[in-house]
Write a protein that holds these residues in place. Structure first.
Motif, mmCIF file in Angstrom:
data_model
loop_
_atom_site.group_PDB
_atom_site.id
_atom_site.type_symbol
_atom_site.label_atom_id
_atom_site.label_comp_id
_atom_site.label_asym_id
_atom_site.label_seq_id
_atom_site.Cartn_x
_atom_site.Cartn_y
_atom_site.Cartn_z
ATOM 1 N N GLY A 96 79.740 67.336 40.282
ATOM 2 C CA GLY A 96 78.907 66.783 41.341
ATOM 3 C C GLY A 96 78.028 67.945 42.027
ATOM 4 O O GLY A 96 76.750 67.290 42.749
ATOM 5 N N LEU A 97 78.488 68.890 42.041
ATOM 6 C CA LEU A 97 77.629 69.877 42.778
ATOM 7 C C LEU A 97 76.700 70.877 42.057
ATOM 8 O O LEU A 97 75.603 70.870 42.411
ATOM 9 N N VAL A 98 77.064 71.495 40.994
ATOM 10 C CA VAL A 98 76.280 72.599 40.406
ATOM 11 C C VAL A 98 75.191 71.868 39.640
ATOM 12 O O VAL A 98 74.085 72.385 39.810
ATOM 13 N N PRO A 99 75.508 70.666 38.806
ATOM 14 C CA PRO A 99 74.405 70.035 38.161
ATOM 15 C C PRO A 99 73.090 69.459 39.159
ATOM 16 O O PRO A 99 72.044 69.395 38.934
ATOM 17 N N LEU A 100 73.881 68.978 40.568
ATOM 18 C CA LEU A 100 72.959 68.740 41.434
ATOM 19 C C LEU A 100 71.782 69.736 41.929
ATOM 20 O O LEU A 100 70.649 69.341 42.128
ATOM 21 N N HIS A 101 72.464 70.913 41.847
ATOM 22 C CA HIS A 101 71.432 71.997 42.036
ATOM 23 C C HIS A 101 70.439 72.121 40.895
ATOM 24 O O HIS A 101 69.177 72.399 41.089
ATOM 25 N N GLY A 102 70.989 72.038 39.702
ATOM 26 C CA GLY A 102 70.213 72.042 38.814
ATOM 27 C C GLY A 102 69.156 71.131 38.634
ATOM 28 O O GLY A 102 67.742 71.371 38.066
ATOM 29 N N VAL A 103 69.585 69.729 38.963
ATOM 30 C CA VAL A 103 68.523 68.892 38.912
ATOM 31 C C VAL A 103 67.298 69.046 39.662
ATOM 32 O O VAL A 103 66.181 68.902 39.676
ATOM 33 N N HIS A 104 67.698 69.800 41.015
ATOM 34 C CA HIS A 104 66.476 70.038 42.218
ATOM 35 C C HIS A 104 65.759 71.168 41.469
ATOM 36 O O HIS A 104 64.560 71.085 41.501
ATOM 37 N N VAL A 105 66.527 72.140 40.645
ATOM 38 C CA VAL A 105 65.529 73.081 39.829
ATOM 39 C C VAL A 105 64.332 72.491 38.903
ATOM 40 O O VAL A 105 63.473 72.847 39.001
ATOM 41 N N ALA A 106 65.046 71.525 38.182
ATOM 42 C CA ALA A 106 64.297 70.724 37.034
ATOM 43 C C ALA A 106 63.196 70.104 37.908
ATOM 44 O O ALA A 106 61.916 70.171 37.501
ATOM 45 N N ALA A 107 63.338 69.482 39.054
ATOM 46 C CA ALA A 107 62.444 68.838 39.918
ATOM 47 C C ALA A 107 61.350 70.044 40.395
ATOM 48 O O ALA A 107 59.932 69.658 40.333
ATOM 49 N N GLY A 108 61.812 71.132 40.654
ATOM 50 C CA GLY A 108 60.758 72.135 41.071
ATOM 51 C C GLY A 108 60.059 72.626 39.984
ATOM 52 O O GLY A 108 58.792 72.667 40.269
ATOM 53 N N CYS A 109 60.407 72.532 38.880
ATOM 54 C CA CYS A 109 59.794 72.798 37.532
ATOM 55 C C CYS A 109 58.589 71.850 37.299
ATOM 56 O O CYS A 109 57.490 72.341 37.244
ATOM 57 N N LEU A 110 59.054 70.709 37.418
ATOM 58 C CA LEU A 110 58.045 69.625 37.244
ATOM 59 C C LEU A 110 57.094 69.615 38.305
ATOM 60 O O LEU A 110 55.639 69.401 37.917
ATOM 61 N N TRP A 111 57.211 69.954 39.509
ATOM 62 C CA TRP A 111 56.415 69.978 40.345
ATOM 63 C C TRP A 111 55.295 71.212 40.272
ATOM 64 O O TRP A 111 54.143 71.125 40.693
ATOM 65 N N LEU A 112 55.903 72.280 39.834
ATOM 66 C CA LEU A 112 54.875 73.367 39.571
ATOM 67 C C LEU A 112 54.084 73.163 38.417
ATOM 68 O O LEU A 112 52.726 73.432 38.550
ATOM 69 N N VAL A 113 54.588 72.189 37.219
ATOM 70 C CA VAL A 113 53.575 71.866 36.499
ATOM 71 C C VAL A 113 52.392 70.817 36.726
ATOM 72 O O VAL A 113 51.324 70.929 36.679
ATOM 73 N N VAL A 114 52.868 69.755 37.869
ATOM 74 C CA VAL A 114 52.068 69.153 38.397
ATOM 75 C C VAL A 114 51.022 69.703 39.339
ATOM 76 O O VAL A 114 49.807 69.430 39.403
ATOM 77 N N LEU A 115 51.516 70.546 40.123
ATOM 78 C CA LEU A 115 50.616 71.489 40.921
ATOM 79 C C LEU A 115 49.641 72.302 40.243
ATOM 80 O O LEU A 115 48.595 72.464 40.621
ATOM 81 N N GLY A 116 49.976 72.939 39.211
ATOM 82 C CA GLY A 116 49.269 73.660 38.319
ATOM 83 C C GLY A 116 47.992 72.776 37.723
ATOM 84 O O GLY A 116 47.032 73.238 37.680
ATOM 85 N N ILE A 117 48.236 71.439 37.390
ATOM 86 C CA ILE A 117 47.171 70.623 37.080
ATOM 87 C C ILE A 117 46.524 70.261 38.004
ATOM 88 O O ILE A 117 45.282 70.279 37.945
#
Lengths: 108, 210
Positions: free
Chosen positions: B145-166
């Motif tokens: 419940g805890l560690v993958p929750l952080h992982g999901v946040h990192v994945a969202a951050g990666c997506l955000w980086l891509v969107v911001l790059g565009i």
């Protein structure tokens, strides 16, 4: 050299100092764990303290939160959230631990 | 210490050169801090559950069987470095460096974020192979419940980086895009803070008390 690039350099140094400090603390934590083993509570206390120090280093050097007037609102917000968090976490651990002792699932 | 010039809002800021963007993002940035802090409370609850569940292993595999500390060390270094690179992207923006510098630091951050996720998922797969699946015990449920929750946040951050790059490419350095970069940097640094909590409480704490 003009003033802007001098400021840029200073801010960049700030990030690098924060990075270096965090690296040092991370390295120390893993070295302690590797050398002394992680079984005893004293070692864990040291690791927890170093983790706390790392949180402070990153808040100051990466997030620029300090006691300057301009970041005080944020500091208040963070401190209040931490207070709520501590009440939640310590309260949970206290109550559940107490319950476990009373249910004899956990040795006194 | 010399006083930094304009600090119209706390924490990261864009500086005098981008005064209009700075002004525009004052309120949203504070609001974003409020979001981060409520996210922190969410993580705090998951930490509390994990702490109470450390002993609830139900005869299943425990921390000593499952945790791969070498991989955790690598993940820590990767995430820490990505926190530095996102900070450097932020500085490149603040000091009007050529746009490729921002894009470069964004790309490095994205690559590091993806490396982190790959290592983390590999760890989870190793754990699952050893019988460490969420439904095995209360301890493992709390862990997943805890560690993958952080992982999901990192994945969202990666997506955000891509969107911001565009967005940087399409819109250029508008005030809105710049204030989004500030919030992304805040978010990314925040994830690094949570990760420190995870290695200290979940991994080292698990090994000590589990």
């Amino acid at each position: 050299m003009d003033k802007r690039s001098e400021m840029h350099r200073r801010e960049q140094r700030r990030y690098v100092i924060g990075y270096g400090g965090s690296l040092l603390l991370t390295g120390t934590v893993f070295t302690i764990a590797y050398v002394f083993g992680i079984e005893t509570k004293g070692v864990y206390l040291a690791i927890a303290m170093l983790g706390l120090a790392q949180l402070v280093v990153q808040l100051v050097y990466f997030l620029h939160i300090d006691r300057r007037r301009s970041s005080r609102e944020d500091l208040d917000l963070i401190l209040f959230s931490v207070l709520v968090l501590l009440i939640i976490i310590l309260g949970t651990v206290w109550i559940m631990g107490n319950l476990a002792v009373r249910m004899h699932t956990y040795p006194m | 210490m010399k006083r930094a010039p304009t600090h119209s809002y706390p924490g990261l800021n864009l500086g005098r050169r981008h005064a209009s963007a700075d002004k525009a993002s004052e309120v949203v940035t504070f609001g974003f801090w409020v979001f981060l802090m409520s996210d922190l409370v969410y993580f705090g609850l998951m930490f509390a559950i994990y702490i109470t569940m450390i002993d609830a292993q139900a005869g299943g595999p425990g921390p000593h069987d499952l945790f791969n500390m070498t991989s955790i060390f690598a993940q820590t270094l990767i995430l820490l470095t990505s926190s530095l690179t996102v900070g450097l992207a932020m500085l490149a923006l603040k000091y009007n460096l050529p746009r490729w510098r921002i894009v470069f630091w964004f790309s490095v951050t994205l690559v590091l974020g993806i490396c982190f996720l790959v290592l983390e998922i590999r760890d989870f797969m190793d754990m699952a192979e050893k019988g460490g699946i969420p439904q095995r015990s209360g301890f493992l449920s709390a862990f997943y419940g805890l560690v993958p929750l952080h992982g999901v946040h990192v994945a969202a951050g990666c997506l955000w980086l891509v969107v911001l790059g565009i967005q940087l490419r399409v819109f250029g350095l508008t005030d809105l895009v710049m204030s989004r970069v500030v919030r992304l940097a805040l978010f990314w640094h925040f994830l690094d803070l949570i990760w420190i909590g995870i290695i200290t409480i979940v991994y080292f704490g698990g090994l000590t008390y589990g």
